[in-house]
Design an enzyme around this catalytic site. Structure first.
Site, PDB file in Angstrom:
ATOM      1  N   GLY A   9      33.847  12.690  -5.528  1.00 21.69           N
ATOM      2  CA  GLY A   9      34.937  11.843  -5.065  1.00 21.69           C
ATOM      3  C   GLY A   9      35.724  11.297  -6.243  1.00 21.69           C
ATOM      4  O   GLY A   9      35.894  11.947  -7.279  1.00 21.69           O
ATOM      5  N   SER A  10      36.177  10.059  -6.105  1.00 22.99           N
ATOM      6  CA  SER A  10      37.162   9.523  -7.049  1.00 22.99           C
ATOM      7  C   SER A  10      36.621   9.198  -8.434  1.00 22.99           C
ATOM      8  O   SER A  10      37.411   8.946  -9.352  1.00 22.99           O
ATOM      9  CB  SER A  10      37.820   8.277  -6.455  1.00 22.99           C
ATOM     10  OG  SER A  10      38.620   8.635  -5.340  1.00 22.99           O
ATOM     11  N   VAL A  11      35.295   9.192  -8.646  1.00 21.18           N
ATOM     12  CA  VAL A  11      34.839   9.007 -10.031  1.00 21.18           C
ATOM     13  C   VAL A  11      35.272  10.191 -10.893  1.00 21.18           C
ATOM     14  O   VAL A  11      35.367  10.072 -12.112  1.00 21.18           O
ATOM     15  CB  VAL A  11      33.298   8.807 -10.117  1.00 21.18           C
ATOM     16  CG1 VAL A  11      32.891   7.472  -9.503  1.00 21.18           C
ATOM     17  CG2 VAL A  11      32.552   9.958  -9.489  1.00 21.18           C
ATOM     18  N   PHE A  12      35.560  11.341 -10.245  1.00 20.02           N
ATOM     19  CA  PHE A  12      36.038  12.501 -10.997  1.00 20.02           C
ATOM     20  C   PHE A  12      37.453  12.292 -11.515  1.00 20.02           C
ATOM     21  O   PHE A  12      37.896  13.009 -12.419  1.00 20.02           O
ATOM     22  CB  PHE A  12      35.987  13.760 -10.125  1.00 20.02           C
ATOM     23  CG  PHE A  12      36.297  15.021 -10.887  1.00 20.02           C
ATOM     24  CD1 PHE A  12      35.341  15.625 -11.682  1.00 20.02           C
ATOM     25  CD2 PHE A  12      37.559  15.604 -10.819  1.00 20.02           C
ATOM     26  CE1 PHE A  12      35.626  16.784 -12.399  1.00 20.02           C
ATOM     27  CE2 PHE A  12      37.855  16.760 -11.524  1.00 20.02           C
ATOM     28  CZ  PHE A  12      36.883  17.351 -12.323  1.00 20.02           C
ATOM     29  N   LYS A  13      38.169  11.313 -10.981  1.00 23.58           N
ATOM     30  CA  LYS A  13      39.525  11.043 -11.459  1.00 23.58           C
ATOM     31  C   LYS A  13      39.542  10.681 -12.941  1.00 23.58           C
ATOM     32  O   LYS A  13      40.587  10.799 -13.602  1.00 23.58           O
ATOM     33  CB  LYS A  13      40.173   9.946 -10.624  1.00 23.58           C
ATOM     34  CG  LYS A  13      40.511  10.400  -9.196  1.00 23.58           C
ATOM     35  CD  LYS A  13      40.985   9.250  -8.321  1.00 23.58           C
ATOM     36  CE  LYS A  13      41.251   9.725  -6.895  1.00 23.58           C
ATOM     37  NZ  LYS A  13      41.550   8.614  -5.968  1.00 23.58           N
TER      38      LYS A  13
END
Length: 492
Positions: free
Chosen positions: A218-222
């Protein structure tokens, strides 16, 4: 000698040659292979007859030790650390062999490692009973306890790393198991316990921190996507990006929406820094499309994706889609969905690299190995795997991550008097059990603190939202867990 006798003597000589050759092949050429074969009961019984070394946490707390046993087997392995440490220590079983640290440094613990050759030679000369080396882990009891307490009964995992050294300070995987059940000398009891654990649908034997069925981040990959943008030289934290409520994706009728259902800023625009602060899907989806082919994949590889590691327990490689991506796949992958899969350790490594001025270090669970006389056999030093990002990019990412915790999706990770840099994530899971309904999302949070002098980087995943279920988010569900682990390290 008549002809029949000559022929018989030749046959006998050939049989003797085959016998000697076969014995030599088995006893010399294949000796190592046969010794290492887990089915070789003689090797196992020989090891069980040794005083296997202890495994301790940082500071000396005993997590695993050998105690004398009655009967044909001299020692039994016991685990004072219990379930809390099970996935770090692993187990040592008379039936199923070893896992975890028990397996990864097994020759050192059993005393058969090459590093202990001269010690074994001295034991042979003096007639002293052979003993294994003691292994001290890098794991901190305070951090391990904080992670376990904060997770509670929720399924998930926590990994904490010291950014400047790569030392693993905490590694917790829920649910756990009791390793003492598997180290019993009652083989029937061991088989029953193992069968029960294997049949458990919650997979308590799987160390979720480093393996198993990997997670969508999810958004931790951003953080990776933002790093790729900054490293390209075409973007700064102030660069304005498209941030509509829904991003139209080429080649599909399904758009990419923001969780809020609203635009990320006035005029459907938002800066890169604000996009990270509020976790704007559409802005990062557009980045995934706009960045050159391979830019995000290359950046992921620089952070360690695709790399199998031994720390010394084996770590499954995290993955980012290979090859040229269509725009819709690139957009979804840029926000950590689609086919992106990670271990919590990989997420912690990414954050630790940002904290350490962009340098990626090899995570390490063993702090020291000592022989019976307390002499140091091994004293691992930090190992640099490469530079993930430039020092300038690391500083920019740190400032952007501080905004996430100060006034964004990560305010629940705030620590009084300490600047924290973090990133939340809420990962859609899809239909995993085939019942036609999507499961509740995984809640993620990753952070490091203090931001200006990092002592700890942490990654937390709570499977399917834990107690919050469908109402979970990374900022509400996983951030408090990360905060408690960071506090435990900072306050120790």
């Amino acid at each position: 000698m008549n002809t029949p006798l000559r022929r018989l003597s030749v046959v006998v000589a050939l049989l003797f040659a085959l016998l000697l050759g076969g014995a030599t092949w088995v006893q010399f050429a294949r000796a190592g292979e046969l010794d290492d074969d887990p089915r070789n009961s003689r090797t196992l019984l020989d090891e069980l007859g040794r005083d296997r070394g202890t495994i301790t946490a940082a500071g000396g707390e005993i997590l695993a030790e050998s105690v004398e046993a009655d009967g044909p087997i001299a020692y039994r392995r016991t685990y004072p650390g219990g379930q809390e440490w099970a996935h770090a220590t692993g187990f040592y079983s008379v039936v199923y062999g070893a896992t975890g640290i028990e397996d990864a440094v097994g020759p050192l613990l059993s005393g058969t490692a090459d590093e202990l050759f001269y010690r074994r030679l001295a034991d042979l000369v003096t007639g002293r009973q052979p003993a294994g080396a003691d292994v001290e882990l890098t794991l901190l009891p305070e951090a391990q306890q904080a992670a376990q307490d904060a997770l509670g009964d929720q399924k998930g995992a926590v990994v904490a790393i010291e950014p400047s050294t790569g030392k693993v300070l905490a590694m917790v995987s829920n649910p756990g198991y009791d390793p003492d059940e598997l180290s019993s000398l009652d083989t029937e009891e061991v088989r029953d316990a193992y069968a029960r654990l294997v049949d458990d649908p919650d997979d308590p034997l799987v160390n979720r921190a480093v393996g198993g069925d990997l997670y969508p981040p999810g958004s931790v990959f951003k953080l990776v996507t933002a790093a790729a943008a900054l490293e390209s030289g075409d973007y700064t934290p102030q660069t304005v990006l498209p941030g509509p409520a829904v991003l139209d994706l080429p080649l599909t009728d399904v758009g990419l929406p923001n969780v809020s259902g609203e635009a990320c800023g006035p005029g459907d625009e938002v800066s890169l820094a604000d996009a990270l602060r509020i976790s704007c899907n559409t802005a990062f989806g557009s980045l995934g499309i706009e960045l050159p082919d391979g830019a995000v994949a290359d950046q992921a590889a620089d952070f360690g994706y695709g790399r199998s590691l031994d720390i010394p327990v084996p770590v499954t490689a995290s993955s980012y889609p290979d090859g040229e991506l269509t725009p819709d796949v690139a957009a979804q992958s840029a926000i950590g969905q689609r086919d992106v899969r990670v271990t919590p350790l990989q997420v912690a490594m990414t954050t630790a690299a940002i904290a350490d001025d962009g340098v990626l270090l090899q995570p390490q669970m063993v702090d020291a190995v000592r022989a019976e006389d307390l002499s140091v056999v091994e004293d691992p030093s930090p190992v640099e795997l490469g530079r993930a990002v430039s020092e300038e990019t690391a500083e920019q990412l740190t400032q952007m991550m501080e905004l996430v915790v100060e006034d964004g999706t990560g305010t629940a990770a705030q620590i009084s008097g300490v600047d924290v840099a973090g990133k939340s994530g809420t990962a859609e899971v899809g239909d995993q059990d085939g019942d036609g309904e999507a499961e509740d999302p995984h809640a993620w949070f990753t952070a490091f603190a203090p931001a200006d002098d990092p002592q700890v980087a942490v990654a937390v995943v709570v499977e399917n939202g834990g107690d919050a279920g469908s109402e979970a988010s990374g900022g509400r569900t996983a951030a408090p867990v990360a905060r408690q682990v960071m506090e435990a390290v900072i306050d120790r």
